[in-house]
Design a protein around this motif. Structure first.
Motif, PDB file in Angstrom:
ATOM      1  N   ARG A  16       0.857  -1.196   0.000  1.00 10.13           N
ATOM      2  CA  ARG A  16       0.000   0.000   0.000  1.00 10.13           C
ATOM      3  C   ARG A  16       0.888   1.240   0.000  1.00 10.13           C
ATOM      4  O   ARG A  16       1.702   1.420   0.890  1.00 10.13           O
ATOM      5  CB  ARG A  16      -0.914   0.037   1.229  1.00 10.13           C
ATOM      6  CG  ARG A  16      -2.096   1.017   1.051  1.00 10.13           C
ATOM      7  CD  ARG A  16      -2.902   1.182   2.330  1.00 10.13           C
ATOM      8  NE  ARG A  16      -2.152   1.944   3.297  1.00 10.13           N
ATOM      9  CZ  ARG A  16      -2.160   1.704   4.611  1.00 10.13           C
ATOM     10  NH1 ARG A  16      -2.876   0.736   5.122  1.00 10.13           N
ATOM     11  NH2 ARG A  16      -1.434   2.450   5.425  1.00 10.13           N
ATOM     12  N   ASP A  60       1.008   5.185   0.324  1.00 11.81           N
ATOM     13  CA  ASP A  60       0.168   6.228   0.944  1.00 11.81           C
ATOM     14  C   ASP A  60       0.549   7.618   0.452  1.00 11.81           C
ATOM     15  O   ASP A  60       1.739   7.933   0.328  1.00 11.81           O
ATOM     16  CB  ASP A  60       0.313   6.174   2.464  1.00 11.81           C
ATOM     17  CG  ASP A  60      -0.312   4.918   3.056  1.00 11.81           C
ATOM     18  OD1 ASP A  60      -1.226   4.353   2.418  1.00 11.81           O
ATOM     19  OD2 ASP A  60       0.109   4.511   4.160  1.00 11.81           O
ATOM     20  N   GLU A  95       4.454   7.294   2.578  1.00 15.14           N
ATOM     21  CA  GLU A  95       5.287   6.112   2.820  1.00 15.14           C
ATOM     22  C   GLU A  95       4.789   4.971   1.959  1.00 15.14           C
ATOM     23  O   GLU A  95       3.691   5.029   1.391  1.00 15.14           O
ATOM     24  CB  GLU A  95       5.242   5.697   4.299  1.00 15.14           C
ATOM     25  CG  GLU A  95       3.852   5.269   4.732  1.00 15.14           C
ATOM     26  CD  GLU A  95       3.841   4.195   5.820  1.00 15.14           C
ATOM     27  OE1 GLU A  95       4.872   3.585   6.109  1.00 15.14           O
ATOM     28  OE2 GLU A  95       2.747   3.960   6.366  1.00 15.14           O
ATOM     29  N   ASN A 116       4.123   0.836   2.220  1.00 13.76           N
ATOM     30  CA  ASN A 116       4.021  -0.283   3.161  1.00 13.76           C
ATOM     31  C   ASN A 116       4.197  -1.611   2.443  1.00 13.76           C
ATOM     32  O   ASN A 116       3.512  -1.874   1.449  1.00 13.76           O
ATOM     33  CB  ASN A 116       2.650  -0.260   3.838  1.00 13.76           C
ATOM     34  CG  ASN A 116       2.488   0.964   4.715  1.00 13.76           C
ATOM     35  OD1 ASN A 116       3.125   1.074   5.755  1.00 13.76           O
ATOM     36  ND2 ASN A 116       1.666   1.902   4.270  1.00 13.76           N
ATOM     37  N   GLU A 159      -5.669  11.054   3.752  1.00 11.28           N
ATOM     38  CA  GLU A 159      -4.506  10.324   3.227  1.00 11.28           C
ATOM     39  C   GLU A 159      -5.038   9.184   2.369  1.00 11.28           C
ATOM     40  O   GLU A 159      -5.826   8.365   2.835  1.00 11.28           O
ATOM     41  CB  GLU A 159      -3.669   9.802   4.403  1.00 11.28           C
ATOM     42  CG  GLU A 159      -2.422   9.063   3.996  1.00 11.28           C
ATOM     43  CD  GLU A 159      -1.500   8.733   5.203  1.00 11.28           C
ATOM     44  OE1 GLU A 159      -1.723   9.271   6.315  1.00 11.28           O
ATOM     45  OE2 GLU A 159      -0.572   7.928   5.017  1.00 11.28           O
ATOM     46  N   ARG A 165      -8.215   7.559   4.458  1.00 14.04           N
ATOM     47  CA  ARG A 165      -8.298   7.788   5.906  1.00 14.04           C
ATOM     48  C   ARG A 165      -8.268   9.290   6.143  1.00 14.04           C
ATOM     49  O   ARG A 165      -7.537  10.024   5.467  1.00 14.04           O
ATOM     50  CB  ARG A 165      -7.094   7.157   6.624  1.00 14.04           C
ATOM     51  CG  ARG A 165      -7.233   5.672   6.836  1.00 14.04           C
ATOM     52  CD  ARG A 165      -5.961   5.107   7.417  1.00 14.04           C
ATOM     53  NE  ARG A 165      -4.822   5.390   6.565  1.00 14.04           N
ATOM     54  CZ  ARG A 165      -3.563   5.116   6.888  1.00 14.04           C
ATOM     55  NH1 ARG A 165      -3.286   4.565   8.039  1.00 14.04           N
ATOM     56  NH2 ARG A 165      -2.584   5.397   6.052  1.00 14.04           N
TER      57      ARG A 165
HETATM   58 MG    MG Z   1       1.450   5.024   7.482  1.00 10.65          MG
END
Ligand code: MG
Ligand code: ADP
Ligand code: MG
Length: 520
Positions: free
Chosen positions: A138, A140, A160, A162, A469, A496
């Motif tokens: 993921r 972001d 970032e 993930n 985000e 989010r």
């Molecule tokens: Mg994060």
């Protein structure tokens, strides 16, 4: 994607609502969330109390009353970059020398990364037996608004990337479904009614996408040579509250025919319930706790645990991780892929290209190709905290009370709650021996334009300016040895949202909430 017209950024959105209307929306959401699994388990404090001694209750996940407006340009940019990101991180995971070098730069001040790398070295010395590697990634982003152009342009800038336990794919689909439901039933009834066609709600296939990645790895594993049924293991944390997010993926996999058995295995129980076959392939065998005669061969281990030091309280826990890593099961992720996700790697990859020399990124994705350009457009300034010229410059910024407010200092950690923001950086650094500053990176704060919305959390409505985000999921299955990429897909998204003033945005950590996108 169905739409007739779109929200104009200048229009009043969400519409003005009365207190009665807000309460009614909250009530509708409360039921819909539990009815459909947009939920999290009750906090342990409640479970421990007499109210819920057996821990059966769940509560609605915090969510916005309306889908937040989000710039189309930035949304599409994130979607389009995902396959390039999948390729990039598959390539980084395969470059052991590059990773070893990056790890070396942070290891003095970071025991967790040191121990993780030690697992890789142990397994490497024995030889890996599984060439396939699965990533459920993921990436972001937050929106950077450029007001100098007219109209202002909006770019997705990466917060970032993930590579382990990328969560909320399950709940994000249900947040989308909730807002779709409200658009059809409730918004049109408001005094300042919002017709469904005003909203442009993009489709979100995160559950199918992520489950599809796990299924692809399960199939690619091949048949059990030992004659066992195969299974997928969800490696989880004990007492996980975000369990429905995981269950949605599990239930999706359960729809496959023939059936794909999925079992949840708490990280602490790895050794008790799994063993490694005594042959050179080292197949991972899972013995069902309720039926010791039933032994499965583990085709895929999907890790929703093991991303942070909390999962490794003792050497036994590290031994358990090593036990999984040396097995023939396809890991999602391998230790190498987990390490590829540390923030130091992100910083190194985003290092600007020196004039007339190739960029560091070009080791993995050729410079000036559409993929490389797509990636560069998402990068923002990230600096090392080492003793190079750039690092010393960054240290100055981090320590200067005036400049530090524009930065976030990040250690090599996942799961939220680990970063140090703005004015807190100088005092924090004073508590860290200077020799360990290298294990952090300094990142410019992205400041997305706030929008209005309401957050429903624990039954209370919070009204205000919020920032969002975007997470974009990707699935990638590749061969570590040959580099062949067997699958590379964009796999849905997550929005989010948090109060404008809040620094961290983790839903699980209690700061942010679930949301979905209404394109502007
Ligand atoms: Mg994060
Ligand atoms: P983690 O891996 O713990 O989730 P992140 O890098 O995603 O770490 O940081 C956690 C949160 O901090 C993000 O979700 C975001 O809200 C905020 N954050 C991190 N980096 C930035 C940034 N450069 N600009 C603005 N906010 C940021
Ligand atoms: Mg993270």
């Amino acid at each position: 994607m169905s739409r007739v017209s779109k929200i104009e950024p200048t229009s009043s959105y969400p519409p003005e609502t009365t207190a009665d209307e807000l309460n009614h929306l909250a009530h509708t959401i409360k039921d819909w969330s539990i009815g459909n699994g947009l939920a999290v388990r009750t906090p342990p404090t409640v479970i421990a109390s007499e109210a819920d001694p057996t821990g059966i209750t769940a509560v609605p996940a915090p969510v916005t009353l309306f889908p937040s407006g989000f710039p189309r340009q930035a949304f599409l940019q994130g979607q389009k970059a995902q396959q390039a990101y999948n390729d990039l991180y598959a390539a980084v995971s395969r470059d052991e020398r590059f990773l070893a070098d990056v790890v070396k730069q942070v290891i003095d001040g970071d025991d967790f990364v040191r121990d993780l790398w030690a697992v890789h070295e142990t397994v490497k010395s024995e030889g890996y037996t599984q060439p396939l590697s699965l990533g459920l990634f993921r990436s972001d982003y937050m929106v950077h608004e450029d007001k100098s152009s007219s109209p202002p342009t909006h770019q997705a800038k990466q917060v970032e990337f993930n590579t382990i336990a990328s969560s909320f794919g399950g709940l994000s689909v249900y947040a989308s479904k909730l807002h779709n439901f409200l658009a059809k039933t409730e918004y049109a009834l408001l005094e300042q009614s919002l017709a469904p066609e005003v909203l442009e709600l993009p489709e979100n296939n995160a559950i199918e996408g992520l489950a599809g990645g796990l299924e692809a790895a399960y199939q690619a594993y091949g048949d059990s040579e030992l004659g066992h049924d195969k299974c997928v293991i969800f490696l989880v944390q004990g007492g996980e509250r975000n369990v429905f997010d995981q269950r949605h993926l599990e239930y999706q996999i359960g729809k496959a025919t023939p059936t794909i058995p999925v079992f949840r295995l708490p990280f602490a129980d790895i050794v008790e319930h799994t063993s490694i076959a005594a042959n050179p392939k080292r197949q991972l065998l899972y013995t069902h706790p309720r039926n010791p005669n039933k032994v499965f061969e583990v085709a895929v281990i999907y890790m929703r645990a093991g991303y942070g030091p909390g999962d490794y309280p003792n050497q036994q826990a590290w031994d358990a991780r090593c036990h999984l890593e040396r097995s023939h099961a396809i890991k999602c992720p391998t230790v190498l892929t987990q390490v590829a996700g540390i923030k130091k790697v992100q910083q190194v990859l985003a290092t600007p290209r020196p004039s007339s020399e190739p960029s560091i990124l070009s080791k993995f994705i050729k410079d000036d190709t559409p993929s490389a350009i797509a990636l560069w457009n998402t990068f923002t300034n990230i600096y090392p905290m080492d003793t190079s010229d750039v690092g010393l410059e960054a240290r100055k910024k981090a320590l200067d009370p005036k400049q530090c407010v524009d930065y976030v200092l990040k250690p090599q950690r996942e799961g939220g709650g680990n970063n140090i923001y703005g004015s807190a950086i100088p005092d924090f650094l004073k508590t860290v021996p200077e020799g360990h500053w290298n294990s952090y990176i300094l990142m410019e704060l992205i400041k997305p334009p706030p929008v209005k919305n309401f957050i429903l959390r624990n039954g209370n409505i919070e009204k205000g300016r919020v920032i969002s985000e975007l997470g974009v999921y990707g699935t990638c299955l590749w061969n570590q040895t040959t580099g062949e990429v067997l699958r590379n897909e964009q796999a849905g998204w997550l929005l989010r949202t948090k109060g404008e003033e809040s620094e961290e945005g983790g839903v699980a950590a209690g700061y942010g909430c679930m949301d979905s996108v209404s394109l502007t």
